[in-house]
Design an enzyme around this catalytic site. Sequence first.
Site, PDB file in Angstrom:
ATOM      1  CG  ASP A   1      11.070 -13.589   2.156  1.00 16.03           C
ATOM      2  OD1 ASP A   1      10.176 -14.312   2.622  1.00 16.03           O
ATOM      3  OD2 ASP A   1      11.571 -12.609   2.768  1.00 16.03           O
TER       4      ASP A   1
ATOM      5  CG  ASN B   1      -3.718   5.907  12.324  1.00 17.80           C
ATOM      6  OD1 ASN B   1      -2.946   6.321  13.210  1.00 17.80           O
ATOM      7  ND2 ASN B   1      -4.484   4.840  12.496  1.00 17.80           N
TER       8      ASN B   1
ATOM      9  CE  LYS C   1       6.847  -1.521  11.206  1.00 21.53           C
ATOM     10  NZ  LYS C   1       7.561  -1.615   9.912  1.00 21.53           N
TER      11      LYS C   1
ATOM     12  CE1 TYR D   1      -2.717   2.704   3.114  1.00 26.16           C
ATOM     13  CE2 TYR D   1      -3.182   2.988   0.777  1.00 26.16           C
ATOM     14  CZ  TYR D   1      -3.341   3.400   2.092  1.00 26.16           C
ATOM     15  OH  TYR D   1      -4.120   4.508   2.385  1.00 26.16           O
ATOM     16  CB  ILE D   2       3.030   2.862   2.516  1.00 31.92           C
ATOM     17  CG1 ILE D   2       1.825   2.958   3.438  1.00 31.92           C
ATOM     18  CG2 ILE D   2       3.868   4.138   2.609  1.00 31.92           C
ATOM     19  CD1 ILE D   2       2.094   2.787   4.894  1.00 31.92           C
TER      20      ILE D   2
ATOM     21  CE  LYS E   1      -0.936  -3.085   7.223  1.00 31.80           C
ATOM     22  NZ  LYS E   1      -1.542  -1.841   6.878  1.00 31.80           N
TER      23      LYS E   1
ATOM     24  CG  ASN F   1      -6.525  -6.150  10.859  1.00 35.83           C
ATOM     25  OD1 ASN F   1      -7.237  -6.996  11.383  1.00 35.83           O
ATOM     26  ND2 ASN F   1      -5.461  -6.468  10.120  1.00 35.83           N
TER      27      ASN F   1
ATOM     28  CB  SER G   1       4.463   2.283  13.345  1.00 36.18           C
ATOM     29  OG  SER G   1       3.185   2.459  13.900  1.00 36.18           O
TER      30      SER G   1
ATOM     31  CG  PHE H   1     -13.294  -1.351  17.667  1.00 34.80           C
ATOM     32  CD1 PHE H   1     -12.230  -1.414  16.779  1.00 34.80           C
ATOM     33  CD2 PHE H   1     -14.342  -2.262  17.501  1.00 34.80           C
ATOM     34  CE1 PHE H   1     -12.184  -2.376  15.758  1.00 34.80           C
ATOM     35  CE2 PHE H   1     -14.319  -3.218  16.489  1.00 34.80           C
ATOM     36  CZ  PHE H   1     -13.232  -3.268  15.611  1.00 34.80           C
TER      37      PHE H   1
ATOM     38  CE1 TYR I   1       2.549  -2.055  13.773  1.00 30.94           C
ATOM     39  CE2 TYR I   1       3.694  -3.354  12.114  1.00 30.94           C
ATOM     40  CZ  TYR I   1       3.193  -2.139  12.560  1.00 30.94           C
ATOM     41  OH  TYR I   1       3.352  -1.025  11.792  1.00 30.94           O
TER      42      TYR I   1
END
Length: 343
Positions: A59, A181, A155, A12-13, A86, A200, A126, A220, A151
């Site tokens: 990989d 985010n 980091k 994605y990023i 992630k 998620n 993060s 939530f 996770y």
Amino acid sequence: MSSILVTGGAGYIGSHTVVELFRAGYNPVIIDNFSNSEKSVLKGIESITGERITLYTGDCNDADFVNYIFESDPEITGCIHFAAYKAVGESVEKPVEYYKNNINSLLVLLTSMMQFNIKNLVFSSSCTVYGQPDELPVTESSPVKKAESPYGNTKQICEEVIEDTVAAAGEIKAVSLRYFNPVGAHPSSQIGELPIGTPNNLVPFLTQTVAGIRKELVIFGDDYDTPDGTCVRDYIHVLDLAQAHVKALDYLDKKKNDSLYRVFNVGTGNGHTVLDVIKTFESVTGEKVNYRVGTRRAGDVEKVWANADKINKELNWKTQLTLKQALNDAWSWQKVLKNRGKQ
Ligand code: WQD
């Protein structure tokens, strides 16, 4: 033209950063094992940029393969390391897989970089390293707290590995970017988030709910100490985040001193509640979000948003795009996915 190895460059990023690297005149080279991304992303990048991409399918844990890439492309002057597992919740269920993959892939990359005298590294970190900050907005000198998940701990450990390697090796210059985010998609709707399975994260779950893929969005918890009781986050357009990586590379390129390690928050500096996001989405798209309030999610931080002064000053970077634009782009992308018969 210098080549940049982008690990996880089909993600994605990573994919949005590859687009921005081309735009800035770099030649991005992607290594991806497609464990959490799809080859169709490459077509999207090529249709946006008109450029052909050099792709190595494999990989980052495979040292021979990473060495082979550096041997094959002597123009590589730097790396951006995105490749990692992630999913916060999954990391609690499978800690050994997360520690092995996320830490070992960095160790392999660093070893290979030193072997091939490649000096510049940008690392995908993060804001999760801060846990629940004592003061807000959070600055880079805010204490790193005990991670809420394996996770988040990977980091923190990776940041320490890089800092120690820079101190010892004397040749590597590195920047860790602490993302807040990331949300949204490329305005062209050619690339965007491709969550595998049930998302998620808030925004993809929200857009899938509006698209009729999910029945309803559950908030939530609304009993937090925030303006409307729902959690606060710093939502940053993925394109702004991508540009921060280019700025970090430019910064490292200009720094001639041999060793250097800097950490930067990459956020908008503004916090928004979950309900803000829902209301903003509805006002921007004219769509209705079907949601209800449920119980809190374990491990959720109540409120966190960035003080981004340091990156503004040192990298001359700040966000250009708004939450409205990010949500609009996310919705346009979701509609493209639906037309393709995907989630
Ligand atoms: C945002 C807010 C939820 C889903 C995590 C990682 C971070 C990075 C981004 C990887 C929270 C609420 C969410 C839902 C909800 N990950 N929410 N209903 O947890 O801030 O950050 O993802 O790089 O490192 O920690 O992001 O999008 O999951 O949640 O109410 O169905 O939305 O409670 O307040 P988070 P998120």
